[in-house]
Motif scaffolding. Structure first.
Motif, PDB file in Angstrom:
ATOM      1  N   ASP A   1      -4.047  48.705 -40.678  1.00  0.00           N
ATOM      2  CA  ASP A   1      -5.246  47.960 -40.310  1.00  0.00           C
ATOM      3  C   ASP A   1      -6.429  48.554 -41.053  1.00  0.00           C
ATOM      4  O   ASP A   1      -6.567  49.780 -41.139  1.00  0.00           O
ATOM      5  CB  ASP A   1      -5.477  48.031 -38.800  1.00  0.00           C
ATOM      6  CG  ASP A   1      -4.383  47.312 -38.028  1.00  0.00           C
ATOM      7  OD1 ASP A   1      -3.924  46.252 -38.501  1.00  0.00           O
ATOM      8  OD2 ASP A   1      -3.990  47.806 -36.951  1.00  0.00           O
ATOM      9  N   GLN A   2      -7.268  47.687 -41.610  1.00  0.00           N
ATOM     10  CA  GLN A   2      -8.441  48.116 -42.370  1.00  0.00           C
ATOM     11  C   GLN A   2      -9.698  48.000 -41.509  1.00  0.00           C
ATOM     12  O   GLN A   2      -9.759  47.144 -40.616  1.00  0.00           O
ATOM     13  CB  GLN A   2      -8.593  47.257 -43.626  1.00  0.00           C
ATOM     14  CG  GLN A   2      -7.428  47.341 -44.576  1.00  0.00           C
ATOM     15  CD  GLN A   2      -7.248  48.725 -45.154  1.00  0.00           C
ATOM     16  OE1 GLN A   2      -8.195  49.471 -45.348  1.00  0.00           O
ATOM     17  NE2 GLN A   2      -6.004  49.088 -45.424  1.00  0.00           N
ATOM     18  N   PRO A   3     -10.733  48.796 -41.799  1.00  0.00           N
ATOM     19  CA  PRO A   3     -11.960  48.732 -41.005  1.00  0.00           C
ATOM     20  C   PRO A   3     -12.695  47.393 -41.110  1.00  0.00           C
ATOM     21  O   PRO A   3     -13.479  47.048 -40.241  1.00  0.00           O
ATOM     22  CB  PRO A   3     -12.816  49.868 -41.560  1.00  0.00           C
ATOM     23  CG  PRO A   3     -12.171  50.329 -42.800  1.00  0.00           C
ATOM     24  CD  PRO A   3     -10.763  49.842 -42.803  1.00  0.00           C
ATOM     25  N   TYR A   4     -12.406  46.599 -42.133  1.00  0.00           N
ATOM     26  CA  TYR A   4     -13.069  45.297 -42.287  1.00  0.00           C
ATOM     27  C   TYR A   4     -12.278  44.169 -41.636  1.00  0.00           C
ATOM     28  O   TYR A   4     -12.569  42.998 -41.838  1.00  0.00           O
ATOM     29  CB  TYR A   4     -13.349  44.983 -43.760  1.00  0.00           C
ATOM     30  CG  TYR A   4     -12.194  45.214 -44.696  1.00  0.00           C
ATOM     31  CD1 TYR A   4     -11.261  44.226 -44.944  1.00  0.00           C
ATOM     32  CD2 TYR A   4     -12.041  46.450 -45.327  1.00  0.00           C
ATOM     33  CE1 TYR A   4     -10.193  44.446 -45.797  1.00  0.00           C
ATOM     34  CE2 TYR A   4     -10.985  46.680 -46.194  1.00  0.00           C
ATOM     35  CZ  TYR A   4     -10.065  45.675 -46.415  1.00  0.00           C
ATOM     36  OH  TYR A   4      -9.016  45.908 -47.264  1.00  0.00           O
ATOM     37  N   GLY A   5     -11.257  44.530 -40.835  1.00  0.00           N
ATOM     38  CA  GLY A   5     -10.563  43.540 -40.040  1.00  0.00           C
ATOM     39  C   GLY A   5      -9.259  43.023 -40.605  1.00  0.00           C
ATOM     40  O   GLY A   5      -8.621  42.173 -39.997  1.00  0.00           O
ATOM     41  N   SER A   6      -8.834  43.499 -41.736  1.00  0.00           N
ATOM     42  CA  SER A   6      -7.588  43.028 -42.330  1.00  0.00           C
ATOM     43  C   SER A   6      -6.425  43.942 -41.953  1.00  0.00           C
ATOM     44  O   SER A   6      -6.607  45.132 -41.719  1.00  0.00           O
ATOM     45  CB  SER A   6      -7.704  42.991 -43.855  1.00  0.00           C
ATOM     46  OG  SER A   6      -6.544  42.421 -44.438  1.00  0.00           O
ATOM     47  N   ARG A   7      -5.259  43.371 -41.911  1.00  0.00           N
ATOM     48  CA  ARG A   7      -4.013  44.136 -41.829  1.00  0.00           C
ATOM     49  C   ARG A   7      -3.309  43.851 -43.144  1.00  0.00           C
ATOM     50  O   ARG A   7      -3.067  42.693 -43.491  1.00  0.00           O
ATOM     51  CB  ARG A   7      -3.185  43.681 -40.638  1.00  0.00           C
ATOM     52  CG  ARG A   7      -1.886  44.438 -40.467  1.00  0.00           C
ATOM     53  CD  ARG A   7      -1.339  44.274 -39.052  1.00  0.00           C
ATOM     54  NE  ARG A   7      -0.062  44.918 -38.890  1.00  0.00           N
ATOM     55  CZ  ARG A   7       0.146  46.230 -38.750  1.00  0.00           C
ATOM     56  NH1 ARG A   7      -0.902  47.048 -38.741  1.00  0.00           N
ATOM     57  NH2 ARG A   7       1.346  46.729 -38.602  1.00  0.00           N
ATOM     58  N   GLU A   8      -2.974  44.897 -43.912  1.00  0.00           N
ATOM     59  CA  GLU A   8      -2.470  44.661 -45.257  1.00  0.00           C
ATOM     60  C   GLU A   8      -1.608  45.802 -45.783  1.00  0.00           C
ATOM     61  O   GLU A   8      -1.602  46.891 -45.223  1.00  0.00           O
ATOM     62  CB  GLU A   8      -3.626  44.389 -46.216  1.00  0.00           C
ATOM     63  CG  GLU A   8      -4.643  45.495 -46.293  1.00  0.00           C
ATOM     64  CD  GLU A   8      -5.938  45.075 -46.966  1.00  0.00           C
ATOM     65  OE1 GLU A   8      -6.431  43.966 -46.704  1.00  0.00           O
ATOM     66  OE2 GLU A   8      -6.442  45.876 -47.756  1.00  0.00           O
ATOM     67  N   PHE A   9      -0.917  45.505 -46.867  1.00  0.00           N
ATOM     68  CA  PHE A   9      -0.121  46.496 -47.592  1.00  0.00           C
ATOM     69  C   PHE A   9      -0.155  46.129 -49.069  1.00  0.00           C
ATOM     70  O   PHE A   9      -0.577  45.034 -49.440  1.00  0.00           O
ATOM     71  CB  PHE A   9       1.325  46.542 -47.072  1.00  0.00           C
ATOM     72  CG  PHE A   9       2.144  45.339 -47.426  1.00  0.00           C
ATOM     73  CD1 PHE A   9       2.954  45.330 -48.557  1.00  0.00           C
ATOM     74  CD2 PHE A   9       2.115  44.206 -46.625  1.00  0.00           C
ATOM     75  CE1 PHE A   9       3.709  44.211 -48.875  1.00  0.00           C
ATOM     76  CE2 PHE A   9       2.868  43.086 -46.932  1.00  0.00           C
ATOM     77  CZ  PHE A   9       3.671  43.087 -48.060  1.00  0.00           C
ATOM     78  N   SER A  10       0.273  47.058 -49.917  1.00  0.00           N
ATOM     79  CA  SER A  10       0.244  46.822 -51.358  1.00  0.00           C
ATOM     80  C   SER A  10       1.577  47.205 -51.989  1.00  0.00           C
ATOM     81  O   SER A  10       2.212  48.180 -51.584  1.00  0.00           O
ATOM     82  CB  SER A  10      -0.884  47.621 -52.009  1.00  0.00           C
ATOM     83  OG  SER A  10      -2.132  47.236 -51.485  1.00  0.00           O
ATOM     84  N   LEU A  11       1.945  46.438 -53.002  1.00  0.00           N
ATOM     85  CA  LEU A  11       3.197  46.679 -53.711  1.00  0.00           C
ATOM     86  C   LEU A  11       2.989  46.523 -55.206  1.00  0.00           C
ATOM     87  O   LEU A  11       1.955  46.040 -55.665  1.00  0.00           O
ATOM     88  CB  LEU A  11       4.289  45.728 -53.201  1.00  0.00           C
ATOM     89  CG  LEU A  11       4.091  44.214 -53.378  1.00  0.00           C
ATOM     90  CD1 LEU A  11       4.486  43.719 -54.764  1.00  0.00           C
ATOM     91  CD2 LEU A  11       4.892  43.476 -52.330  1.00  0.00           C
TER      92      LEU A  11
ATOM     93  N   TRP B   1      -0.181  44.157 -56.171  1.00  0.00           N
ATOM     94  CA  TRP B   1      -0.391  43.057 -55.237  1.00  0.00           C
ATOM     95  C   TRP B   1      -0.735  43.631 -53.878  1.00  0.00           C
ATOM     96  O   TRP B   1      -0.050  44.539 -53.402  1.00  0.00           O
ATOM     97  CB  TRP B   1       0.880  42.240 -55.076  1.00  0.00           C
ATOM     98  CG  TRP B   1       1.352  41.526 -56.298  1.00  0.00           C
ATOM     99  CD1 TRP B   1       2.035  42.060 -57.357  1.00  0.00           C
ATOM    100  CD2 TRP B   1       1.204  40.136 -56.587  1.00  0.00           C
ATOM    101  NE1 TRP B   1       2.315  41.090 -58.281  1.00  0.00           N
ATOM    102  CE2 TRP B   1       1.814  39.894 -57.830  1.00  0.00           C
ATOM    103  CE3 TRP B   1       0.616  39.079 -55.906  1.00  0.00           C
ATOM    104  CZ2 TRP B   1       1.858  38.641 -58.413  1.00  0.00           C
ATOM    105  CZ3 TRP B   1       0.662  37.824 -56.477  1.00  0.00           C
ATOM    106  CH2 TRP B   1       1.268  37.617 -57.725  1.00  0.00           C
ATOM    107  N   SER B   2      -1.760  43.090 -53.249  1.00  0.00           N
ATOM    108  CA  SER B   2      -2.041  43.389 -51.846  1.00  0.00           C
ATOM    109  C   SER B   2      -1.867  42.098 -51.068  1.00  0.00           C
ATOM    110  O   SER B   2      -2.299  41.033 -51.508  1.00  0.00           O
ATOM    111  CB  SER B   2      -3.471  43.910 -51.661  1.00  0.00           C
ATOM    112  OG  SER B   2      -3.571  45.228 -52.131  1.00  0.00           O
TER     113      SER B   2
END
Length: 140
Positions: free
Chosen positions: A111-121, A129-130
């Protein structure tokens, strides 16, 4: 036009920015993006393994274009030099799918502080790619 109308208009407009990639092995990159990541193969114009143009659509909206890297061609980019962000409401399921496929994940899901849930490959060509839930801010 009020804020809700602007947000609705932003969500429904057709994509007008198409990131483009060039690949050393474009057919293999297309297969990876379709079979492993979940893009849709919309158009592929290929001759003897050289992809002149491919359009891959993202099921939740937008897409990319790509082709074979052809040094000296008037429109070519170094393979593996792109960074892309893709919005998805299914980030956890996608993360589990690519992890199970042994894809190179360089940033685990969080979870990111700007409200996103993400990962990168990293894809087989080296592009970054995120994938996340952050859809961007509505236009003013």
């Amino acid at each position: 036009m009020d804020t809700n109308e602007k947000q609705t208009q932003q969500k429904t407009r057709e994509p007008s920015v198409w990131p483009t990639l060039c690949a050393t092995d474009a057919p293999a990159l297309i297969d990876f993006l379709v079979d492993t990541i979940g893009f849709t193969r919309t158009a592929v114009y290929e001759d003897d393994g050289v992809v002149a143009h491919a359009q891959l659509d993202w099921p939740e909206g937008g897409g990319i274009m790509l082709g074979s890297h052809r040094p000296g061609h008037d429109w070519t980019l170094p393979p593996g030099s792109a960074g892309l962000y893709v919005v998805t409401s299914q980030v956890d399921a996608l993360y589990e799918r690519v992890k199970a496929a042994d894809v190179k994940i360089f940033r685990d899901i969080q979870d990111q502080p700007y409200g996103s849930r993400e990962f990168s490959l990293e894809d087989p060509e080296g592009n970054k790619w995120s994938f996340g839930t952050y859809p961007g801010e509505p236009a003013a």
